[in-house]
Design an enzyme around this catalytic site. Structure first.
Site, PDB file in Angstrom:
ATOM      1  N   ASP A 189       0.817  -1.207   0.000  1.00 61.74           N
ATOM      2  CA  ASP A 189       0.000   0.000   0.000  1.00 61.74           C
ATOM      3  C   ASP A 189       0.855   1.262   0.000  1.00 61.74           C
ATOM      4  O   ASP A 189       0.476   2.276  -0.590  1.00 61.74           O
ATOM      5  CB  ASP A 189      -0.914   0.008   1.228  1.00 61.74           C
ATOM      6  CG  ASP A 189      -2.001  -1.056   1.138  1.00 61.74           C
ATOM      7  OD1 ASP A 189      -2.295  -1.502   0.012  1.00 61.74           O
ATOM      8  OD2 ASP A 189      -2.540  -1.447   2.186  1.00 61.74           O
ATOM      9  N   GLY A 190       2.015   1.192   0.645  1.00 63.70           N
ATOM     10  CA  GLY A 190       2.908   2.346   0.659  1.00 63.70           C
ATOM     11  C   GLY A 190       3.387   2.729  -0.732  1.00 63.70           C
ATOM     12  O   GLY A 190       3.548   3.917  -1.047  1.00 63.70           O
ATOM     13  N   ASN A 286      -4.971   8.935   1.333  1.00 64.98           N
ATOM     14  CA  ASN A 286      -5.384   8.311   2.594  1.00 64.98           C
ATOM     15  C   ASN A 286      -5.901   9.323   3.614  1.00 64.98           C
ATOM     16  O   ASN A 286      -7.063   9.325   3.952  1.00 64.98           O
ATOM     17  CB  ASN A 286      -4.239   7.509   3.203  1.00 64.98           C
ATOM     18  CG  ASN A 286      -4.376   6.019   2.964  1.00 64.98           C
ATOM     19  OD1 ASN A 286      -5.216   5.579   2.202  1.00 64.98           O
ATOM     20  ND2 ASN A 286      -3.535   5.232   3.607  1.00 64.98           N
ATOM     21  N   ASP A 316      -4.351  14.853  21.218  1.00 65.86           N
ATOM     22  CA  ASP A 316      -3.030  14.684  20.596  1.00 65.86           C
ATOM     23  C   ASP A 316      -3.065  15.066  19.125  1.00 65.86           C
ATOM     24  O   ASP A 316      -2.016  15.276  18.516  1.00 65.86           O
ATOM     25  CB  ASP A 316      -2.573  13.232  20.739  1.00 65.86           C
ATOM     26  CG  ASP A 316      -1.935  12.951  22.091  1.00 65.86           C
ATOM     27  OD1 ASP A 316      -1.788  13.912  22.878  1.00 65.86           O
ATOM     28  OD2 ASP A 316      -1.599  11.783  22.374  1.00 65.86           O
ATOM     29  N   ALA A 328      -6.559   2.794   7.634  1.00 62.76           N
ATOM     30  CA  ALA A 328      -5.177   3.130   7.976  1.00 62.76           C
ATOM     31  C   ALA A 328      -5.120   3.814   9.354  1.00 62.76           C
ATOM     32  O   ALA A 328      -5.628   3.281  10.341  1.00 62.76           O
ATOM     33  CB  ALA A 328      -4.570   3.995   6.872  1.00 62.76           C
ATOM     34  N   TYR A 329      -4.540   5.000   9.415  1.00 67.84           N
ATOM     35  CA  TYR A 329      -4.339   5.691  10.688  1.00 67.84           C
ATOM     36  C   TYR A 329      -5.678   5.943  11.387  1.00 67.84           C
ATOM     37  O   TYR A 329      -5.802   5.821  12.612  1.00 67.84           O
ATOM     38  CB  TYR A 329      -3.620   7.016  10.434  1.00 67.84           C
ATOM     39  CG  TYR A 329      -2.994   7.667  11.649  1.00 67.84           C
ATOM     40  CD1 TYR A 329      -3.247   7.201  12.943  1.00 67.84           C
ATOM     41  CD2 TYR A 329      -2.138   8.755  11.514  1.00 67.84           C
ATOM     42  CE1 TYR A 329      -2.666   7.798  14.051  1.00 67.84           C
ATOM     43  CE2 TYR A 329      -1.557   9.365  12.617  1.00 67.84           C
ATOM     44  CZ  TYR A 329      -1.835   8.886  13.885  1.00 67.84           C
ATOM     45  OH  TYR A 329      -1.259   9.484  14.981  1.00 67.84           O
ATOM     46  N   SER A 330      -6.703   6.293  10.636  1.00 62.75           N
ATOM     47  CA  SER A 330      -8.018   6.543  11.223  1.00 62.75           C
ATOM     48  C   SER A 330      -8.521   5.330  11.993  1.00 62.75           C
ATOM     49  O   SER A 330      -9.089   5.461  13.083  1.00 62.75           O
ATOM     50  CB  SER A 330      -9.016   6.924  10.120  1.00 62.75           C
ATOM     51  OG  SER A 330     -10.311   7.082  10.632  1.00 62.75           O
ATOM     52  N   LEU A 331      -8.321   4.145  11.448  1.00 61.00           N
ATOM     53  CA  LEU A 331      -8.729   2.914  12.126  1.00 61.00           C
ATOM     54  C   LEU A 331      -7.979   2.749  13.440  1.00 61.00           C
ATOM     55  O   LEU A 331      -8.562   2.400  14.473  1.00 61.00           O
ATOM     56  CB  LEU A 331      -8.473   1.715  11.213  1.00 61.00           C
ATOM     57  CG  LEU A 331      -8.715   0.328  11.815  1.00 61.00           C
ATOM     58  CD1 LEU A 331     -10.196   0.130  12.105  1.00 61.00           C
ATOM     59  CD2 LEU A 331      -8.208  -0.762  10.881  1.00 61.00           C
ATOM     60  N   SER A 332      -6.676   3.025  13.424  1.00 60.06           N
ATOM     61  CA  SER A 332      -5.867   2.899  14.640  1.00 60.06           C
ATOM     62  C   SER A 332      -6.327   3.865  15.724  1.00 60.06           C
ATOM     63  O   SER A 332      -6.193   3.584  16.918  1.00 60.06           O
ATOM     64  CB  SER A 332      -4.390   3.150  14.314  1.00 60.06           C
ATOM     65  OG  SER A 332      -3.916   2.222  13.360  1.00 60.06           O
TER      66      SER A 332
END
Length: 449
Positions: A189-190, A286, A316, A328-332
Site C-alpha cells: 500500500d505504501g 489516505n 493529541d 489506515a491511521y483513522s482505524l488505529s
C-alpha cells in the site's frame, strides 16, 4: 440495446457537465480512449465528442482547471456528483487505452519486487511487439542500477521498437508526468500511496500488484501478472475512481498594528482582508493528520465546516481521512470502517481529552478547515499521507476538500466485495468462532411427551 442507450446518455451528460464546469475529473479519458460496455457493444464517446466538441482532451482541460478550494459549495457538490457518475461508468465499462507509455513504480528497498520488475519487463517486451513503435517503459533509475535487476542482459534482449526510459524521483516533474498512459506498481500500500504522491494532479490508470504486507490497495497477486496484462492489452481496463483530498496549507501573515494575541481565526476565515497566504497544496489519497508533534502536551485546534465553527479539539491531534484511508491511521485512532465507494470524509480525534468527542463522518461536498488558534499555547504539526511534515504555527490552518483529480484503480474482473475479503484476511475483521448449536436427542426431535 436499452442498456447501451442508457450508458451513452449517462456518459454524454457526465462529460458535458465536466467540461461545462471546466473540472479535470475526466483524468485519463483522452481522445485516444474508446469505451466498451459489459455487453461488448461499443460506446464511441470519442466520435460523438469530436462532432460536438464536448469531450475535452487532457491538453484542453489542464489550462482551465480550478482548484476545489476556489469552487463554491454548489460547484463542489456538482463536482463530486460528476466524479461519482464517471466512476459508475468506468467501473462498468472497459476503456481501450491504446497505451504506448507504461511507468513501473517499484519498492526499491526490497529485492523481491526488484526481481519481479525484471520479470515483468521481460514479459511485457515479449507481448508488445505489435504495438505501434516506439513503445516506452518508464523505470526508476535506482531499479535499473540494482544488481538484482540484471539491466545489461535485459538491454541486450530489447527490440528496437521498445525503449527503456529512466526517471529520477527527484526530477519527477509535471512535464514528464503527461506522457504516461498507465502505471504499474510492485509493492504494498505504501508504494501505491507513493505513486499518488508522484501524480499530484491528473493520475493515469493504476494497475497494482501486491508484494507488501497488507495490500488493501493492491488488487492482484504478482503470480497473475501475465493473465492480467494480456487481458488489458486485448480488452482494455475497468477502473474505480478513489476519492482524494486537496489539502491547502495557509500561513498567517503579519498584520501591521495587530498582535497575534488580539487576532481571531474565526473572523479571519470569512474576512475579505488578506490575512493568510498559500504555503503549499497537496493531493492526499489516505489522510491528512494534524498532531502535537514533538510538543510534550496536547495540541489545541479548531475545526470548521464551510466556515462554520464545528468544535474545538483538545487532543493529541486529529485525522481527516478519505474512505480509502479509513483502514489506515483513522482505524488505529478508533475511526469507523467506511467502504471506499462511499462519498464521505472521516474526522477521527487522536486521544481526545474528553469522554464525548467521537469520530464522525461528513459529506464529501463539505469544505473542512482545521487550524491552530492565535492564543494556543503550542504549535501543531501536519503530514499528508505520511509525508511532508510541516509545522502549523499560531493562526495557520489547513483547507481540506474533495480533489478534482481522483485516483483510478484498475480492477478488471475484481468484485467490489474484495474489500470485505481484505478486511477479513488482513485485519481479522469480525473473526469469531460461531456458537455451537443445541444437540438434541432423536426423541426430542420427534417431540416425546
Amino acid at each position: 440495446m436499452q442498456d447501451v442507450a442508457n450508458w451513452e446518455r449517462d456518459a454524454d451528460e457526465t462529460m458535458r457537465g465536466i467540461k461545462g464546469r471546466r473540472a479535470s475529473v475526466s483524468s485519463f479519458v483522452s481522445e485516444d480512449a474508446d469505451f466498451e460496455n459489459n455487453n461488448e457493444h461499443a460506446i464511441d464517446l470519442r466520435g460523438r465528442a469530436s462532432e460536438r466538441n464536448e469531450l475535452a482532451s487532457i491538453d484542453a482541460v489542464l489550462p482551465a482547471r480550478k482548484s476545489s478550494r476556489s469552487l463554491t459549495r454548489k460547484e463542489l457538490a456538482q463536482l463530486t456528483v460528476e466524479i461519482r457518475s464517471l466512476n459508475r461508468l468506468l467501473s462498468a465499462s472497459r476503456v481501450n487505452l491504446k497505451a504506448s507509455q507504461i511507468m513501473i513504480v517499484t519498492k526499491i528497498y526490497d529485492t523481491q519486487p526488484i526481481e519481479a520488475t525484471a520479470t515483468l519487463v521481460r514479459y511485457m517486451t515479449s507481448q508488445l511487439q505489435n504495438i505501434v513503435p516506439p513503445f516506452r517503459i518508464w523505470l526508476q533509475d535506482k531499479v535499473w542500477e540494482h544488481p538484482s535487476f540484471d539491466s545489461k542482459n535485459l538491454k541486450r534482449d530489447l527490440s528496437d521498437d521498445i525503449q527503456i526510459v529512466l526517471y529520477s524521483i527527484d526530477g519527477f516533474q509535471a512535464e514528464i508526468q503527461k506522457p504516461i498512459d498507465m502505471v504499474i506498481t510492485l509493492g504494498g500500500d505504501g508504494t501505491v500511496l507513493f505513486t499518488s504522491w508522484l501524480f499530484q494532479e491528473i493520475v493515469p490508470p493504476i494497475l497494482t500488484f501486491n508484494m507488501g504486507s497488507l495490500g488493501f490497495l493492491n488488487k492482484y497477486s504478482f503470480t497473475q501478472h501475465e493473465t492480467v496484462i494480456s487481458d488489458i492489452l486485448a480488452r482494455g481496463v475497468r477502473c474505480s475512481l478513489r476519492m482524494r483530498f486537496q489539502v491547502t496549507l495557509m500561513k498567517a501573515l503579519n498584520i501591521s498594528g495587530k498582535l497575534p494575541g488580539n487576532r481571531n481565526l474565526d473572523e479571519e476565515l470569512v474576512s475579505e482582508e488578506k490575512t493568510h497566504s498559500t504555503h503549499a497544496t497537496y493531493s492526499v489519497l489516505n489522510e491528512v493528520v494534524l498532531d502535537r508533534g514533538p510538543n510534550p502536551t496536547m495540541s489545541s485546534c479548531d475545526l470548521y465546516g464551510d466556515n462554520q465553527h464545528l468544535t474545538a479539539i483538545e487532543a493529541d491531534g486529529v485525522v481527516i481521512s478519505t474512505p480509502t484511508g479509513s483502514t489506515a491511521y483513522s482505524l488505529s485512532a478508533g475511526g469507523s470502517l467506511v467502504h471506499p465507494e462511499l462519498p464521505a470524509m472521516l474526522v477521527t480525534p487522536i486521544c481526545p481529552h474528553t469522554l464525548s468527542f467521537r469520530p464522525f463522518v461528513v459529506p464529501d461536498a463539505l469544505v473542512l478547515k482545521v487550524g491552530v488558534p492565535f492564543n494556543s499555547r503550542t504549535t501543531a504539526w501536519c503530514s499528508f499521507d505520511g509525508r511532508e511534515r510541516v509545522e502549523l504555527c499560531q493562526g495557520d490552518y489547513l483547507v481540506v476538500s474533495a480533489s478534482p483529480f481522483p485516483f483510478p484503480l484498475i480492477h478488471n474482473g475484481i468484485d467490489q466485495e474484495d474489500w470485505f475479503v481484505s478486511l477479513s484476511e488482513t485485519l481479522g475483521w469480525n473473526d469469531r468462532r460461531r456458537r455451537k448449536p443445541f444437540v438434541t436427542s432423536e426423541a426430542d426431535a420427534k417431540g416425546s411427551p
